[in-house]
Scaffold this motif. Sequence first.
Motif, PDB file in Angstrom:
ATOM      1  N   TYR A   1      12.117  -3.654  -8.861  1.00 36.23           N
ATOM      2  CA  TYR A   1      12.519  -4.302  -7.902  1.00 36.23           C
ATOM      3  C   TYR A   1      12.938  -3.376  -6.494  1.00 36.23           C
ATOM      4  CZ  TYR A   1      15.211  -8.082  -5.435  1.00 36.23           C
ATOM      5  OH  TYR A   1      15.552  -8.814  -4.410  1.00 36.23           O
ATOM      6  N   PHE A   2      13.567  -2.361  -6.903  1.00 42.34           N
ATOM      7  CA  PHE A   2      13.562  -1.206  -5.840  1.00 42.34           C
ATOM      8  C   PHE A   2      13.115   0.181  -6.327  1.00 42.34           C
ATOM      9  CE2 PHE A   2      17.161  -4.084  -4.214  1.00 42.34           C
ATOM     10  CZ  PHE A   2      16.848  -4.098  -2.865  1.00 42.34           C
ATOM     11  N   PRO A   3      11.797   0.172  -6.267  1.00 43.65           N
ATOM     12  CA  PRO A   3      11.084   1.207  -6.913  1.00 43.65           C
ATOM     13  C   PRO A   3      11.522   2.671  -6.515  1.00 43.65           C
ATOM     14  CG  PRO A   3       9.679   0.196  -5.330  1.00 43.65           C
ATOM     15  CD  PRO A   3      10.805  -0.688  -5.610  1.00 43.65           C
ATOM     16  N   THR A   4      11.723   3.651  -7.281  1.00 44.83           N
ATOM     17  CA  THR A   4      12.052   4.850  -6.870  1.00 44.83           C
ATOM     18  C   THR A   4      11.426   5.690  -7.693  1.00 44.83           C
ATOM     19  OG1 THR A   4      14.131   5.166  -8.165  1.00 44.83           O
ATOM     20  CG2 THR A   4      14.190   4.283  -5.793  1.00 44.83           C
ATOM     21  N   TYR A   5      11.494   7.206  -7.527  1.00 44.08           N
ATOM     22  CA  TYR A   5      10.787   8.014  -8.603  1.00 44.08           C
ATOM     23  C   TYR A   5      11.456   8.041  -9.899  1.00 44.08           C
ATOM     24  CZ  TYR A   5       9.143  10.019  -4.132  1.00 44.08           C
ATOM     25  OH  TYR A   5       8.668  10.167  -2.940  1.00 44.08           O
ATOM     26  N   ASN A   6      12.752   7.790 -10.052  1.00 42.35           N
ATOM     27  CA  ASN A   6      13.761   7.857 -11.058  1.00 42.35           C
ATOM     28  C   ASN A   6      13.238   6.641 -11.877  1.00 42.35           C
ATOM     29  OD1 ASN A   6      14.746  10.161 -10.990  1.00 42.35           O
ATOM     30  ND2 ASN A   6      16.868   9.169 -10.563  1.00 42.35           N
ATOM     31  N   ALA A   7      12.748   5.682 -11.587  1.00 42.84           N
ATOM     32  CA  ALA A   7      12.446   4.423 -12.127  1.00 42.84           C
ATOM     33  C   ALA A   7      10.905   4.367 -13.039  1.00 42.84           C
ATOM     34  CB  ALA A   7      12.386   3.058 -11.298  1.00 42.84           C
ATOM     35  N   MET A   8      10.091   5.686 -12.620  1.00 43.84           N
ATOM     36  CA  MET A   8       8.902   5.766 -13.324  1.00 43.84           C
ATOM     37  C   MET A   8       8.982   6.687 -14.334  1.00 43.84           C
ATOM     38  SD  MET A   8       6.382   6.322 -10.091  1.00 43.84           S
ATOM     39  CE  MET A   8       6.919   5.385  -8.517  1.00 43.84           C
TER      40      MET A   8
ATOM     41  N   GLU B   1      -6.374   1.558  -2.026  1.00 40.73           N
ATOM     42  CA  GLU B   1      -6.959   0.638  -3.173  1.00 40.73           C
ATOM     43  C   GLU B   1      -5.641  -0.101  -3.505  1.00 40.73           C
ATOM     44  OE1 GLU B   1      -8.751   3.172  -5.945  1.00 40.73           O
ATOM     45  OE2 GLU B   1     -10.722   3.548  -4.759  1.00 40.73           O
ATOM     46  N   GLU B   2      -6.042  -1.298  -4.319  1.00 43.41           N
ATOM     47  CA  GLU B   2      -5.055  -2.102  -4.854  1.00 43.41           C
ATOM     48  C   GLU B   2      -4.612  -1.492  -5.778  1.00 43.41           C
ATOM     49  OE1 GLU B   2      -4.326  -6.688  -6.001  1.00 43.41           O
ATOM     50  OE2 GLU B   2      -6.466  -5.759  -5.775  1.00 43.41           O
ATOM     51  N   THR B   3      -3.310  -1.657  -6.037  1.00 42.72           N
ATOM     52  CA  THR B   3      -2.671  -0.858  -7.399  1.00 42.72           C
ATOM     53  C   THR B   3      -1.421  -1.804  -7.410  1.00 42.72           C
ATOM     54  OG1 THR B   3      -1.492   1.276  -7.946  1.00 42.72           O
ATOM     55  CG2 THR B   3      -1.092   0.701  -5.816  1.00 42.72           C
ATOM     56  N   SER B   4      -0.393  -1.224  -8.421  1.00 42.86           N
ATOM     57  CA  SER B   4       0.677  -2.073  -8.667  1.00 42.86           C
ATOM     58  C   SER B   4       1.568  -2.158  -7.339  1.00 42.86           C
ATOM     59  CB  SER B   4       1.686  -1.162  -9.645  1.00 42.86           C
ATOM     60  OG  SER B   4       1.073  -1.248 -10.859  1.00 42.86           O
ATOM     61  N   THR B   5       2.044  -3.423  -7.180  1.00 46.98           N
ATOM     62  CA  THR B   5       2.902  -3.600  -5.620  1.00 46.98           C
ATOM     63  C   THR B   5       3.834  -2.774  -5.558  1.00 46.98           C
ATOM     64  OG1 THR B   5       2.099  -5.897  -5.740  1.00 46.98           O
ATOM     65  CG2 THR B   5       3.861  -5.434  -4.351  1.00 46.98           C
ATOM     66  N   SER B   6       4.673  -2.390  -6.736  1.00 49.43           N
ATOM     67  CA  SER B   6       5.754  -1.459  -6.456  1.00 49.43           C
ATOM     68  C   SER B   6       5.364  -0.127  -6.135  1.00 49.43           C
ATOM     69  CB  SER B   6       6.466  -1.284  -7.810  1.00 49.43           C
ATOM     70  OG  SER B   6       7.093  -2.246  -8.320  1.00 49.43           O
ATOM     71  N   PHE B   7       4.210   0.380  -6.292  1.00 50.34           N
ATOM     72  CA  PHE B   7       3.621   1.624  -5.847  1.00 50.34           C
ATOM     73  C   PHE B   7       3.531   1.689  -4.136  1.00 50.34           C
ATOM     74  CE2 PHE B   7       1.051   3.782  -9.462  1.00 50.34           C
ATOM     75  CZ  PHE B   7       2.422   3.773 -10.036  1.00 50.34           C
ATOM     76  N   ALA B   8       2.933   0.400  -3.699  1.00 48.91           N
ATOM     77  CA  ALA B   8       2.883   0.250  -2.290  1.00 48.91           C
ATOM     78  C   ALA B   8       4.211   0.195  -1.596  1.00 48.91           C
ATOM     79  CB  ALA B   8       2.287  -1.280  -1.912  1.00 48.91           C
ATOM     80  N   PHE B   9       5.227  -0.490  -2.128  1.00 51.49           N
ATOM     81  CA  PHE B   9       6.677  -0.496  -1.300  1.00 51.49           C
ATOM     82  C   PHE B   9       7.288   0.928  -1.717  1.00 51.49           C
ATOM     83  CE2 PHE B   9       6.555  -5.073  -2.270  1.00 51.49           C
ATOM     84  CZ  PHE B   9       7.100  -5.574  -1.003  1.00 51.49           C
ATOM     85  N   LEU B  10       7.171   1.841  -2.740  1.00 55.38           N
ATOM     86  CA  LEU B  10       7.278   3.117  -2.652  1.00 55.38           C
ATOM     87  C   LEU B  10       6.789   3.854  -1.466  1.00 55.38           C
ATOM     88  CD1 LEU B  10       9.166   5.294  -4.042  1.00 55.38           C
ATOM     89  CD2 LEU B  10       7.285   5.487  -5.613  1.00 55.38           C
ATOM     90  N   TYR B  11       5.596   3.714  -1.290  1.00 53.81           N
ATOM     91  CA  TYR B  11       4.818   4.498  -0.229  1.00 53.81           C
ATOM     92  C   TYR B  11       5.501   4.199   0.975  1.00 53.81           C
ATOM     93  CZ  TYR B  11       1.295   6.174   2.967  1.00 53.81           C
ATOM     94  OH  TYR B  11       0.837   6.810   3.842  1.00 53.81           O
TER      95      TYR B  11
ATOM     96  N   ARG C   1      -1.940  -5.748   3.152  1.00 50.22           N
ATOM     97  CA  ARG C   1      -1.679  -7.241   3.310  1.00 50.22           C
ATOM     98  C   ARG C   1      -2.882  -7.897   2.690  1.00 50.22           C
ATOM     99  NH1 ARG C   1      -1.529  -8.935   9.464  1.00 50.22           N
ATOM    100  NH2 ARG C   1      -0.292 -10.921   8.496  1.00 50.22           N
ATOM    101  N   VAL C   2      -4.190  -7.644   2.798  1.00 49.84           N
ATOM    102  CA  VAL C   2      -5.314  -8.241   2.010  1.00 49.84           C
ATOM    103  C   VAL C   2      -4.949  -8.367   0.534  1.00 49.84           C
ATOM    104  CG1 VAL C   2      -7.463  -8.128   1.971  1.00 49.84           C
ATOM    105  CG2 VAL C   2      -6.639  -7.544   3.848  1.00 49.84           C
ATOM    106  N   PHE C   3      -4.460  -7.426  -0.223  1.00 50.89           N
ATOM    107  CA  PHE C   3      -4.207  -7.356  -1.304  1.00 50.89           C
ATOM    108  C   PHE C   3      -2.950  -7.943  -1.768  1.00 50.89           C
ATOM    109  CE2 PHE C   3      -6.158  -2.812  -0.749  1.00 50.89           C
ATOM    110  CZ  PHE C   3      -7.516  -3.397  -1.244  1.00 50.89           C
ATOM    111  N   GLU C   4      -1.978  -7.725  -1.013  1.00 52.87           N
ATOM    112  CA  GLU C   4      -0.737  -8.730  -1.297  1.00 52.87           C
ATOM    113  C   GLU C   4      -0.163  -9.384   0.106  1.00 52.87           C
ATOM    114  OE1 GLU C   4       2.089 -10.285  -2.464  1.00 52.87           O
ATOM    115  OE2 GLU C   4       1.100  -9.273  -4.102  1.00 52.87           O
ATOM    116  N   PRO C   5      -0.354 -10.351   0.161  1.00 52.93           N
ATOM    117  CA  PRO C   5       0.073 -10.826   1.769  1.00 52.93           C
ATOM    118  C   PRO C   5       1.793 -11.048   1.490  1.00 52.93           C
ATOM    119  CG  PRO C   5      -1.721 -12.564   0.731  1.00 52.93           C
ATOM    120  CD  PRO C   5      -1.460 -11.357  -0.236  1.00 52.93           C
TER     121      PRO C   5
END
Length: 586
Positions: free
Chosen positions: A100-107, A128-138, A166-170
């Motif tokens: 929900y709130f991705p951080t390094y500690n959550a991985m 490239e498309e990946t886990s949405t949580s990776f995108a939010f972490l970035y 946004r094309v992968f995850e609107p």
Amino acid sequence: MADQDVKMLIERIMAEARTHQSARFSNKIYADEPILKTGRQMQNFLPDQYRKMREISRWQDDPKGGAGRWLSEAELFYRQGLLMADFEDDCPYNGTFKSYFPTYNAMSDRQLRGYFTWRAQVRRGNIEETSTSFAFLYLYELICDIGVDDPLDGFDKIKAFWDVYRVFEPGIDRFARVWLQDYAVFHGLDPKLLRDSKTVMFDNALIELRRAARDLAPAQAPSGQTAKRRKTSEPTLPLPPDETREERLMAAINALSTYNLNNSRLDRGHHRDLRHVACAVYVRMARYYDTHRKTGIVASLFGEETAMPYTMFASAVFFAPERHEDCEYRLDPIHIYRCQNGFWECMRIHGSRQKSSKLGEIMRACDQRLRLALDSAHPLKEEKIPKYLAKIIDDEIVAWLSWDATHQPVKIDIDLSQLGHIRSAAAQTREALLIDEEREDGTLTEAVEADSGQLEAEPEANMVAEPVATTMQQDEADEPTISTEQFGVVAPLLAPAPTPATAMHADTASALAPAAEDYLRALLEQNAAQAVSAVARSGQSEDMLVDSINEALFDLVGDTVIEFGAAGPQIIEDYEADVRGYLDHE
């Protein structure tokens, strides 16, 4: 396989000379390590950078010998992010990471390696498309200025990543749009960077609606005096129309209304008519809200302008190492941010940030009633609207179509095929006017006949070369007229409305509830306490009660009877006798 077999296999491998020369089995790496490892043991082989990151503790001792403190999750993420700012890996991860709130500690370690491998490609422009949580972490890293050269670079990187991902995850739109705006505010970037954002465009439309309501509203009467009522025959908007201003207002209405007039069939052939009527009706409605409601039309539809506490980068993992300095940032004239002692507030119109269905109902009614007047072949289904709104729309339709009909350009058709005959007739007339001496001069007569014959052969060539007398034919069908066939149902609207004293009676008014009647009596007697009591018994707000009374008595006087003045609601002086007659009749 038995232990004895394993030992024999190892001895055979070590005995081969070629294997002894291989760097994979050098004494430097494996001298103190077992040859075979389990899967759990292999996971412990991470680059040293990961181990250093994991060693950053949530507990921080006080360098001055104090009690120390626990780091927040955001601050721990920020410190770990600074350490890993330039790190890259080469270990792709094909699994899924959700937080929900991705951080390094959550991985897990494997997910960490996959993230920094994916981030390395993103920084090279290969998103490239990946886990949405990776995108939010970035995005968290960017808003914390991790991997950013300067604020403008950070803004560009957030926007560039958002535009692609946004094309992968609107669903990322609702978060990235706010964070990008907050980033510009937090770092004091040029507001022009956000001029194309939905927030600024929405605000600009609100500004245009407020400007139209303010600039075109009638002047306020001095305190204690009643404003002079506008005559129905007076145009609401200037005529001839200010097309630039009307286009701007119509664009703002379409941006904020659930009913877009540009998509109407009527707009294709009657854009000018629809634009003027819609704009005039909006201005009339703005005046109505000013006199019959406690708040203006923009505040009623979209909310009040006020300052409220604001959290920068809400719903994100964000940490700033230093308190922000005091500042003021103007995103636009009605959207202002202020920071004082590290606390932020936002001054804007707080309310609905969606298109208004109420404004949409007004615009649809304009389209529907104007079609009856201009385009009866494609009618819209009539929907129930307040009587005062129907009267406002009809008044504006009549006023506009009447003016437009009397100012239509006159069309003149010139029949070029008749020029030869005209020239011939002119020559004969000129010859008839000659005196005898001139008529006896054969040279002049021959010249006249030659000219006449040449023009008959080439009428168009001589039209410019020599001045000729012409007659103009006007098509009577193009004469501007006002008729029931042209205006459809508008013709009955042009007839004078019956006056309350002669054609209206109390029986034509809708029945009022007892509380509404008591409210009217209280206004007539100027009894504030009785009015408050009547509002309470009605179970409605005062605005809604006034609207219901105006609607019910509309048939009685053909107008609204209660307005909000400086001292509160009051019965319009012109209609007090009608209201008393209605109450006495009841």
